[in-house]
Design a protein around this motif. Sequence first.
Motif, PDB file in Angstrom:
ATOM      1  N   MET A   1      40.721  39.954  48.312  1.00 42.15           N
ATOM      2  CA  MET A   1      40.870  38.683  47.605  1.00 42.15           C
ATOM      3  C   MET A   1      42.126  38.728  46.758  1.00 42.15           C
ATOM      4  N   THR A   2      42.919  37.702  46.828  1.00 43.03           N
ATOM      5  CA  THR A   2      44.136  37.640  46.036  1.00 43.03           C
ATOM      6  C   THR A   2      43.813  37.299  44.593  1.00 43.03           C
ATOM      7  N   PRO A   3      44.296  38.115  43.621  1.00 43.72           N
ATOM      8  CA  PRO A   3      43.983  37.845  42.229  1.00 43.72           C
ATOM      9  C   PRO A   3      44.685  36.608  41.738  1.00 43.72           C
ATOM     10  N   ASN A   4      44.145  36.045  40.634  1.00 44.89           N
ATOM     11  CA  ASN A   4      44.818  34.926  40.003  1.00 44.89           C
ATOM     12  C   ASN A   4      46.179  35.363  39.511  1.00 44.89           C
ATOM     13  N   THR A   5      47.103  34.446  39.455  1.00 49.78           N
ATOM     14  CA  THR A   5      48.440  34.746  38.960  1.00 49.78           C
ATOM     15  C   THR A   5      48.661  34.035  37.647  1.00 49.78           C
ATOM     16  N   PRO A   6      49.614  34.521  36.818  1.00 44.27           N
ATOM     17  CA  PRO A   6      49.833  33.915  35.515  1.00 44.27           C
ATOM     18  C   PRO A   6      50.255  32.468  35.623  1.00 44.27           C
TER      19      PRO A   6
ATOM     20  N   PRO B   1      49.129  47.356  40.550  1.00 52.11           N
ATOM     21  CA  PRO B   1      49.324  46.871  41.921  1.00 52.11           C
ATOM     22  C   PRO B   1      49.634  45.382  41.980  1.00 52.11           C
ATOM     23  N   LEU B   2      49.209  44.609  40.988  1.00 49.77           N
ATOM     24  CA  LEU B   2      49.504  43.177  40.987  1.00 49.77           C
ATOM     25  C   LEU B   2      51.006  42.938  40.901  1.00 49.77           C
ATOM     26  N   ALA B   3      51.725  43.758  40.132  1.00 51.45           N
ATOM     27  CA  ALA B   3      53.175  43.586  40.006  1.00 51.45           C
ATOM     28  C   ALA B   3      53.858  43.752  41.364  1.00 51.45           C
ATOM     29  N   LEU B   4      53.400  44.709  42.142  1.00 50.80           N
ATOM     30  CA  LEU B   4      53.980  44.923  43.474  1.00 50.80           C
ATOM     31  C   LEU B   4      53.628  43.781  44.412  1.00 50.80           C
ATOM     32  N   GLU B   5      52.426  43.236  44.258  1.00 50.70           N
ATOM     33  CA  GLU B   5      52.013  42.112  45.089  1.00 50.70           C
ATOM     34  C   GLU B   5      52.832  40.869  44.762  1.00 50.70           C
ATOM     35  N   LEU B   6      53.036  40.602  43.468  1.00 51.46           N
ATOM     36  CA  LEU B   6      53.814  39.435  43.063  1.00 51.46           C
ATOM     37  C   LEU B   6      55.276  39.558  43.475  1.00 51.46           C
TER      38      LEU B   6
END
Length: 330
Positions: free
Chosen positions: A1-6, A58-63
Amino acid sequence: MTPNTPDAPHIPVLLGPLLAGVAPVAGVWLDGTLGAGGYTRGLFEAGADTVIGIDRDPLALELAQEWAAPYGERFRPVQGTFSNLDRLAGELLDGVVLDLGVSSMQLDLPERGFSFNRDGPLDMRMSQEGLSAADLVNDCDETELADILYHYGEERASRRIARAIVAARAVAPIETTLKLAEIVSANLPRPKPGQSHPATRSFQALRIAVNAEFHELADGLEAAERALKPGGMLAVVSFHSLEDRIVKRFLQQRSGRMGQGSRHAPMVEVEADRFVTLTRKAIAADDAECAANPRSRSALLRIARRTDAPASGADRSALGLPRLALKGER
């Protein structure tokens, strides 16, 4: 699942003074706290040929997949901690940039549990692995909790807050950010206009403990010393006095400015300077930047240039690490 983004884009703090202080920018640079990529993009715009972007989140790499395409192979994202930046880079560097602390991207996501203004699980793990803030709050004994709050957050009411946390968790586990903020706030005076939220120091302390931030910082500064070419630039942005003190003393020690002892202390053996400090006084954001980006109000920038002296380990006892950090962090 893709996390929410800022909801809002991250604004890199002190980017203009940083780029001016390390100019000219060329060659291979490393952004040790990639976050939303603000410093990395600034380095590319200033002339960097390659930027290695490291982040434990890991979110930083995904974004990064959403904004990094124009840079192609010139941008090299790597998941990891900047304490290992020399090994992760795999080559000598022309510059290293470190933006310490929690990013706006993380604060803006309630599910990450960093913010006392938004309700979410009491997490605070940058890597999304290991012990969480909830684990510390619910499992540490009262003395250990008080020590964390005092040494990592400079919270003078640490013992009173720790006592209240232990009493509250005896009734029910403390699992959310707003619940913890409520407990802390109830044990501190109501803030006056313009003062920070009462839970600011406690949340800072728990975040630092969860992510072993002081240990990471000391290791990261030494790793930068090993990784930088002669003439390479190191720029560090810190956000509170404890971080800045470590950076300041590291650069003083590595540039021969720690003093030569006194009649009450033995002489310190003089080693070759590893850095030349270019900011004897830390650079703060000007009024315009503070108005545009409130996060910059507490930011301090220090810049140094690497010499050709061989790298060696720093004296950790002289860096001003809080005592808990000297014993090893969680």
